[in-house]
Design an enzyme around this catalytic site. Sequence first.
Site, PDB file in Angstrom:
ATOM      1  N   GLU A   1      10.172   0.327  10.366  1.00  0.00           N
ATOM      2  CA  GLU A   1      11.175   1.376  10.117  1.00  0.00           C
ATOM      3  C   GLU A   1      10.493   2.689  10.429  1.00  0.00           C
ATOM      4  OE1 GLU A   1      14.195   0.769   9.438  1.00  0.00           O
ATOM      5  OE2 GLU A   1      14.116  -1.294   8.749  1.00  0.00           O
TER       6      GLU A   1
ATOM      7  N   GLY B   1       3.452   3.212  13.872  1.00  0.00           N
ATOM      8  CA  GLY B   1       4.183   1.959  14.112  1.00  0.00           C
ATOM      9  C   GLY B   1       3.692   1.238  15.363  1.00  0.00           C
TER      10      GLY B   1
ATOM     11  N   GLU C   1       4.413   6.781  15.787  1.00  0.00           N
ATOM     12  CA  GLU C   1       3.045   6.730  16.327  1.00  0.00           C
ATOM     13  C   GLU C   1       2.217   5.634  15.626  1.00  0.00           C
ATOM     14  OE1 GLU C   1       1.284  10.578  15.877  1.00  0.00           O
ATOM     15  OE2 GLU C   1      -0.717   9.739  16.247  1.00  0.00           O
TER      16      GLU C   1
ATOM     17  N   GLU D   1      10.537  14.754  15.888  1.00  0.00           N
ATOM     18  CA  GLU D   1      10.850  14.706  14.466  1.00  0.00           C
ATOM     19  C   GLU D   1       9.990  15.734  13.743  1.00  0.00           C
ATOM     20  OE1 GLU D   1       9.495  11.245  12.199  1.00  0.00           O
ATOM     21  OE2 GLU D   1      11.508  11.179  11.361  1.00  0.00           O
TER      22      GLU D   1
ATOM     23  N   CYS E   1      13.625  10.150   6.967  1.00  0.00           N
ATOM     24  CA  CYS E   1      13.704   9.605   8.328  1.00  0.00           C
ATOM     25  C   CYS E   1      15.098   9.758   8.905  1.00  0.00           C
ATOM     26  CB  CYS E   1      13.271   8.148   8.325  1.00  0.00           C
ATOM     27  SG  CYS E   1      14.104   7.207   7.059  1.00  0.00           S
TER      28      CYS E   1
ATOM     29  N   LYS F   1       0.842  -1.192   0.000  1.00  0.00           N
ATOM     30  CA  LYS F   1       0.000   0.000   0.000  1.00  0.00           C
ATOM     31  C   LYS F   1       0.878   1.243   0.000  1.00  0.00           C
ATOM     32  CE  LYS F   1      -1.871   2.380   3.401  1.00  0.00           C
ATOM     33  NZ  LYS F   1      -1.699   3.738   2.853  1.00  0.00           N
TER      34      LYS F   1
ATOM     35  N   GLY G   1       7.101   4.232   8.412  1.00  0.00           N
ATOM     36  CA  GLY G   1       6.291   5.415   8.666  1.00  0.00           C
ATOM     37  C   GLY G   1       6.613   5.977  10.030  1.00  0.00           C
TER      38      GLY G   1
HETATM   39  P1  NAP Z   1       2.545   7.735   8.717  1.00  0.00           P
HETATM   40  O1  NAP Z   1       1.498   8.712   9.008  1.00  0.00           O
HETATM   41  O2  NAP Z   1       2.994   6.837   9.792  1.00  0.00           O
HETATM   42  O3  NAP Z   1       2.032   6.897   7.472  1.00  0.00           O
HETATM   43  C1  NAP Z   1       2.786   5.879   6.879  1.00  0.00           C
HETATM   44  C2  NAP Z   1       1.861   4.922   6.149  1.00  0.00           C
HETATM   45  O4  NAP Z   1       1.038   4.248   7.099  1.00  0.00           O
HETATM   46  C3  NAP Z   1       0.912   5.597   5.169  1.00  0.00           C
HETATM   47  O5  NAP Z   1       0.772   4.760   4.040  1.00  0.00           O
HETATM   48  C4  NAP Z   1      -0.361   5.675   5.975  1.00  0.00           C
HETATM   49  O6  NAP Z   1      -1.530   5.821   5.200  1.00  0.00           O
HETATM   50  C5  NAP Z   1      -0.326   4.362   6.720  1.00  0.00           C
HETATM   51  N1  NAP Z   1      -1.178   4.300   7.915  1.00  0.00           N
HETATM   52  C6  NAP Z   1      -1.571   5.308   8.726  1.00  0.00           C
HETATM   53  N2  NAP Z   1      -2.363   4.851   9.708  1.00  0.00           N
HETATM   54  C7  NAP Z   1      -2.483   3.510   9.534  1.00  0.00           C
HETATM   55  C8  NAP Z   1      -3.183   2.473  10.216  1.00  0.00           C
HETATM   56  N3  NAP Z   1      -3.924   2.716  11.297  1.00  0.00           N
HETATM   57  N4  NAP Z   1      -3.087   1.208   9.750  1.00  0.00           N
HETATM   58  C9  NAP Z   1      -2.334   0.937   8.671  1.00  0.00           C
HETATM   59  N5  NAP Z   1      -1.669   1.881   7.970  1.00  0.00           N
HETATM   60  C10 NAP Z   1      -1.725   3.159   8.389  1.00  0.00           C
HETATM   61  O7  NAP Z   1       3.870   8.443   8.201  1.00  0.00           O
HETATM   62  P2  NAP Z   1       3.984   9.580   7.115  1.00  0.00           P
HETATM   63  O8  NAP Z   1       3.598  10.861   7.755  1.00  0.00           O
HETATM   64  O9  NAP Z   1       3.348   9.170   5.851  1.00  0.00           O
HETATM   65  O10 NAP Z   1       5.572   9.532   6.857  1.00  0.00           O
HETATM   66  C11 NAP Z   1       6.479  10.173   7.645  1.00  0.00           C
HETATM   67  C12 NAP Z   1       7.047   9.258   8.717  1.00  0.00           C
HETATM   68  O11 NAP Z   1       7.671   8.108   8.163  1.00  0.00           O
HETATM   69  C13 NAP Z   1       8.129   9.929   9.522  1.00  0.00           C
HETATM   70  O12 NAP Z   1       7.914   9.726  10.889  1.00  0.00           O
HETATM   71  C14 NAP Z   1       9.398   9.236   9.091  1.00  0.00           C
HETATM   72  O13 NAP Z   1      10.434   9.242  10.010  1.00  0.00           O
HETATM   73  C15 NAP Z   1       8.939   7.887   8.773  1.00  0.00           C
HETATM   74  N6  NAP Z   1       9.876   7.260   7.838  1.00  0.00           N
HETATM   75  C16 NAP Z   1      10.708   6.295   8.285  1.00  0.00           C
HETATM   76  C17 NAP Z   1      11.617   5.711   7.439  1.00  0.00           C
HETATM   77  C18 NAP Z   1      12.549   4.630   7.893  1.00  0.00           C
HETATM   78  O14 NAP Z   1      13.057   3.919   7.061  1.00  0.00           O
HETATM   79  N7  NAP Z   1      12.801   4.469   9.156  1.00  0.00           N
HETATM   80  C19 NAP Z   1      11.659   6.097   6.112  1.00  0.00           C
HETATM   81  C20 NAP Z   1      10.802   7.095   5.693  1.00  0.00           C
HETATM   82  C21 NAP Z   1       9.908   7.665   6.566  1.00  0.00           C
HETATM   83  P3  NAP Z   1      -2.371   7.222   5.370  1.00  0.00           P
HETATM   84  O15 NAP Z   1      -1.452   8.289   4.942  1.00  0.00           O
HETATM   85  O16 NAP Z   1      -3.566   7.070   4.526  1.00  0.00           O
HETATM   86  O17 NAP Z   1      -2.731   7.353   6.817  1.00  0.00           O
END
Ligand code: NAP
Length: 502
Positions: free
Chosen positions: A254, A237, A235, A389, A288, A179, A232
């Site tokens: 991650e 996670g 929170e 962050e 990230c 997804k 992602g």
């Molecule tokens: P996010 O809000 O956690 O969303 C990530 C993904 O999870 C999106 O596809 C989102 O879809 C989905 N999601 C949200 N709620 C969910 C649920 N209840 N059940 C299943 N899936 C769900 O993160 P973001 O704001 O898109 O991205 C930024 C974050 O990603 C930052 O915190 C960053 O550090 C982290 N990140 C980490 C890495 C790493 O490798 N460690 C790499 C890149 C980014 P929706 O958008 O539709 O909610």
Amino acid sequence: MSDFQLFIDGEFCEAASGDTFETLDPSTGESVGTVAKAGADDAARAIDAARAAFDDGRWSFKRGSERGKILAAVAKGIKDRAPELAELESRDSGATIMKAKGADIGSAVFWFRTMGEYASRLDEPESLPQTISPGPSYNYLVRDPVGVCTAIIPWNFPLQMAAWKISMALAAGNTIVLKPAPETPCTATRLAEIMRDAGVPDGVVNIIPGPGPGTGEELVSNPRVDKVAFTGSTEVGRQIMQMAANTVKKTTLELGGKSAQVVLDDADLDLAVDGVLYGIFFHAGQICTAGSRLLLPDALYDTFVERLLDRVGDIKVGPANDPASTMGPLVSQKQLDTVLGYIELGSKEGATLATGGTRLTDGGLDRGFFVAPTIFTDVTPDMTIAREEIFGPVLSVLRYDDEDDAVRIANGTDYGLSAAVWGSPTRAMKIAGRLQAGTVWVNEYHLLNPHYPFGGYKQSGIGREHGYLGLLEYTEPKHVHVGIDPSRRNKRWFDMTIPRRR
Ligand code: NAP
Ligand code: MG
């Protein structure tokens, strides 16, 4: 018909509900196209397709070397369509065209090729220490695929992240449902075409853009799924871990970061100043691993800040499709609001805004989501901008007394994804040894490679991606024990339960 459809069981299709959504170009706010919006029912259908494809062995029974050939063909397919993919990635995600061409496409190719090579390593059983006690036996380890994997990814590196997850899952013989984030669904659906054309069998890869709530949740909670790979926020996670717990799914996470860049007083300043700026402002800080906390020694503080301020103006903020732009927009209005909110908080909590701090609108940028590269000085470790962050172009500059103090401040965070040390290699490597982070760069930043493991300490995640270690996260190790003494009489341990007839 929507411009970007779901890909389930080898076919492109609309969502069962017929729902669609628009994906926007963050440089202009204009639509890139309409996208089929997968619901929980589509997710369940994709999982069923992946389950059937896994269970009948059309992919998992192939030798790793055979799977590797198909992954190499995927790599070639991406390379062949590089200009189109780079342009689409840039438009959909706000990645500068320079980054899309220079980093995103190349990385996707490199991962498919490398994981394809690793796949054949899984063909040979690994021998284990042999024992003669209590009886002689031959022991070996095979690495089975886990089964049906689901992957949920964010919007910052859409193509790379899809390539990472899919290449690892497929190399190990799994099937997958991915997804993409709703902000950036486009290139993942193009990747589906490339995989189909390269000979990936139907049902092995399924791509379903849609929202986290409902659709994403189905991918995590459905009992027919064996593993969830999530990238992602920390929170979300946490929620993923809780949902996955009901069926004890394998989970790799991650998550976020608040990475420190420690500059030593013997650093090469020309290298360190540019390296620090690259570490925080690459892709407008939406990474990230962004090096968002800069730790400077007292003696170097003023000089280093002066040099940062002198260089930061050379960053060219502009539309993502302009080849001259070195920093593009934030991904969305929501992300723009979040980042501006943190900037306001930084000033309120007493940090000094040394440069930037505003939205950029001049020269046609007013319809996009641009923020100036922002540097706060006089930041202390307790301030919100030093702890949370931000995921935007905001650098917090902190001060340290000595190396112990630097290490304490660098490690004083709930995160532990990455860190960097700028200084003479011998001293820098000593500090690297004391930092709590999954990746530490010495005189370098942001470089990831399919050969090296990547992931977080503490609340930055669980497990590792990339490298052979990362590939193994997509396998179940199976120990096979072969008793090689055929004599019943010698198996005295049976007698504990079933006494031998004399
Ligand atoms: P996010 O809000 O956690 O969303 C990530 C993904 O999870 C999106 O596809 C989102 O879809 C989905 N999601 C949200 N709620 C969910 C649920 N209840 N059940 C299943 N899936 C769900 O993160 P973001 O704001 O898109 O991205 C930024 C974050 O990603 C930052 O915190 C960053 O550090 C982290 N990140 C980490 C890495 C790493 O490798 N460690 C790499 C890149 C980014 P929706 O958008 O539709 O909610
Ligand atoms: Mg978009």
